[in-house]
Write an enzyme that holds these catalytic residues in place. Sequence first.
Site, PDB file in Angstrom:
ATOM      1  N   GLY A 181     -30.305   4.274 -25.428  1.00 11.10           N
ATOM      2  CA  GLY A 181     -31.455   4.963 -26.152  1.00 11.10           C
ATOM      3  C   GLY A 181     -32.773   5.516 -25.550  1.00 11.10           C
ATOM      4  N   ARG A 182     -33.549   4.607 -25.050  1.00 10.14           N
ATOM      5  CA  ARG A 182     -34.943   5.085 -24.448  1.00 10.14           C
ATOM      6  C   ARG A 182     -34.688   5.550 -23.262  1.00 10.14           C
ATOM      7  NH1 ARG A 182     -37.271  -0.771 -24.051  1.00 10.14           N
ATOM      8  NH2 ARG A 182     -35.083  -1.266 -24.202  1.00 10.14           N
TER       9      ARG A 182
ATOM     10  N   GLN B 172     -25.489  10.165 -37.298  1.00  7.31           N
ATOM     11  CA  GLN B 172     -25.574   8.914 -37.875  1.00  7.31           C
ATOM     12  C   GLN B 172     -26.147   9.000 -39.610  1.00  7.31           C
ATOM     13  OE1 GLN B 172     -28.747   5.618 -37.356  1.00  7.31           O
ATOM     14  NE2 GLN B 172     -26.885   4.688 -36.158  1.00  7.31           N
TER      15      GLN B 172
ATOM     16  N   ARG C 214     -21.429   1.750 -36.901  1.00  2.64           N
ATOM     17  CA  ARG C 214     -22.407   0.777 -35.630  1.00  2.64           C
ATOM     18  C   ARG C 214     -22.776  -0.445 -36.425  1.00  2.64           C
ATOM     19  NH1 ARG C 214     -28.446   2.188 -33.540  1.00  2.64           N
ATOM     20  NH2 ARG C 214     -27.939   1.979 -31.165  1.00  2.64           N
TER      21      ARG C 214
ATOM     22  N   TYR D 292     -30.699  -2.255 -42.306  1.00  4.69           N
ATOM     23  CA  TYR D 292     -30.718  -1.201 -43.316  1.00  4.69           C
ATOM     24  C   TYR D 292     -29.745  -1.804 -44.454  1.00  4.69           C
ATOM     25  CZ  TYR D 292     -33.725   1.354 -40.187  1.00  4.69           C
ATOM     26  OH  TYR D 292     -34.814   1.472 -39.364  1.00  4.69           O
TER      27      TYR D 292
END
Length: 369
Positions: free
Chosen positions: A317-318, A98, A225, A178
């Site tokens: 993810g987690r 990424q 993304r 971001y």
Amino acid sequence: MSTVFDPARLGDLDLPNRLVMAPMTRNRADDDGVPTPLMATYYAQRASAGLIIAEASTPNAVGQTYPNITAIHTDAHVAGWRRVTEAVRAAGGRMFLQLQHGGRIGHPDNSGGLHPVAPSPVPLPESIFTPRGHQPAVVPVEMSLDDIHATVADFAAAARRAVDAGFAGVEVHGGNGYLLHQFLASGTNHRTDGYGGSPAARVRFVVEVVRAVAEAVGPERVGLRIAPGVTANGMHEDDVVSVYPALVDALADTGLAYLHVVFADPDQPLFQHIRKHWTGTLIANPMLPWPGPLPVDGGRQEGERLLAAGADLVSLGRAFLANPDLVERLRRGAPLNPLRDKGLMYVSGEEGYTDYPVLAETALADGGE
């Protein structure tokens, strides 16, 4: 109907399953943003994922967000990431990297004295973590047209470096507050030139970055993304139903490897619109409790719902963070490891990173064979 365990094709890659390890910043790089040997161990442990999208890596120095975040704009960064990709490849895995520019999410203490830049001088409404602890965010400098063009070029150069480092491709990060997300949102983009104002103008920077990256390494190596409506890092969007369809339409002819939608809800009209109008591969990240605990299945049931609604791949993810062997645990219906304190993101070392047990170790700890 596909399940998370069915194989899939992504560009030139054959994926053994449809479970994607989502990018997760863990602050384990060295002070110069170079990936460490511990990171090679971490990713290799999780190589059974259909695809690993490695954590956010900055394409230039001013885009640095927090301390010990990886980067991909020097030869040292390439060498460090090459150790990671080689370890994952040896373990049978596949990786994208990424690319993320922090924009207003940065601080001079984190970027060698460089002042953060953004589409408009709108500061992050939160403090930011630095080597000296949390500090108030600074007001970013509004990017000039030269800054914009240089940043587009930096993303393209970073993509070439990522391929040199052994990645199968790159994911451009357009979400979570971001830089690219800041251009998309009216709350952070107050520009009156060709990069601000209407939805068509606000998507322009993202489109230029994605097209430049695709030209640099080939569109089949590039994903994007997005995080429609996600409020992370002080974001607010009041016109997602206009902005994201405009973005999808502007990229429809690019032949990208995939579009990756964060916190996707199959019942929402926007997700349904994106699926209908995006003809390529769609990776969906399910809407799971945040910051609350994960469901006991790590998100598998919600992932299956997304596949039924038309997603091609599901990112978690987690669940991957806490379970190096997540695919096998889900396949067997085995219990998942609980996720540890999220504060372990800001520490170095193995704890909460490479020391999560796999099934065989769990069995031994429980007195099994």
